[in-house]
Design an enzyme around this catalytic site. Structure first.
Site, short mmCIF file in Angstrom:
data_model
loop_
_atom_site.label_atom_id
_atom_site.label_comp_id
_atom_site.label_asym_id
_atom_site.label_seq_id
_atom_site.Cartn_x
_atom_site.Cartn_y
_atom_site.Cartn_z
CB ALA A 1 -2.86 -9.43 4.52
N GLY B 1 -0.39 -8.48 -0.12
CA GLY B 1 -0.52 -9.91 -0.31
C GLY B 1 -1.20 -10.29 -1.60
CD GLU C 1 3.49 -5.62 1.71
OE1 GLU C 1 2.88 -6.60 1.26
OE2 GLU C 1 4.09 -4.79 0.98
CD GLU D 1 3.78 -10.40 -0.50
OE1 GLU D 1 4.92 -10.30 -0.04
OE2 GLU D 1 2.76 -10.47 0.22
#
Length: 278
Positions: free
Chosen positions: A85, A129, A152, A132
């Site tokens: 992200a 992300g 994270e 993911e």
């Protein structure tokens, strides 16, 4: 499409005023295969609001495009699929500001619920992300440069886009915990060993390999492709007895479709089937 359009309006809060977000995702069609390029190579294709917004728009368009049967997603540039992200974008948000962003329709769910097979072609960094996003796809093809991780924990956070849920269903709780608790990256061969990657290919060949796989899928009935995807997804969410009942009903749905009739007739008549997606 209305749902996607509404979400696009919500996502515009993350897009700078006056910005043209369309170029951050590019689409090329090769027969029945759509190749989607995430195009922020200078930022390692980090998932900012503009990229997320445009990718949702593109996937919504491809989902209803009758000429497209399979979708391939890859990252532009030499260094990354998606490096995570865009942390700078959410660094200043309060919990109250982040909550609606977390709960709205997100790209991970759009990929997972797409009625067509979606293949991730991964090279370089596939982190946070980005990992993911790859896990939300149906199949992952990675070249030897790929590096996966749920990082994270390094920021005092946890995965929020499926890294504790879809990843666990894919590789098992032990491996998901190892990745999410350590914050370590794993290389392509290790990702292949634990089942995070289905196809491991030579450096620089990931897109060609993914497109080749997509073409092999795209030879078949779009109805059957959709029902296979739905049934396998159900296996991860339902008890075995319920999943088997679900499979029986999807089989009967395929059996009663025009494509099902055509496929059986073509086999009996020893000719190639002409699937129409009905």
């Amino acid at each position: 499409m209305k749902q996607g359009a509404g979400q696009a309006d919500a996502d515009r809060t993350d897009v700078p005023s006056g910005s043209d977000h369309r170029d951050v995702v590019r689409v090329a069609r090769e027969g029945h295969v759509a190749v989607v390029t995430l195009n922020r190579p200078d930022k390692l294709n980090a998932l900012n609001g503009a990229l997320r917004l445009r990718l949702i728009e593109v996937l919504d368009e491809l989902a209803v495009d009758e000429e497209v049967r399979v979708i391939v997603i890859h990252g532009a540039g030499a260094k990354a699929f998606v490096a995570g992200a865009d942390v700078a974008e959410f660094a200043g948000r309060s919990v109250d500001e982040q909550r609606p962003v977390t709960y709205r329709r997100r790209v991970y769910e759009v990929i997972a619920s797409c009625p067509k097979p979606v293949i991730a072609a991964v090279h370089g960094f596939c982190l946070g992300g980005g990992c993911e996003l790859a896990v939300a796809c149906d199949v992952r093809v990675a070249d030897a440069t790929a590096r996966f991780g749920q990082l994270e924990v390094r920021l005092g956070l946890i995965p929020g886009g499926g890294g504790t849920q879809r990843l666990t269903r894919l590789v098992g709780p032990g491996q998901a915990l190892r990745m999410a608790l350590s914050g370590d990256m794993i290389d392509a061969s290790e990702a292949h060993r634990i089942g995070l990657v289905e196809m491991l290919v030579d450096e620089g060949t990931h897109v060609d390999a993914a497109v080749g796989l997509a073409r092999r899928m795209a030879r078949w009935s779009p109805v059957a492709l959709r029902l296979v995807k739905e049934s396998v997804r159900q296996a991860a969410e339902a008890p075995l007895a319920d999943g088997l009942d679900y499979e029986k009903e999807r089989f009967l749905e395929a059996f009663g479709s025009e494509d099902g009739r055509e496929g059986v007739a073509a086999f009996v008549e020893k000719r190639d089937p002409d699937f129409k997606g009905r």
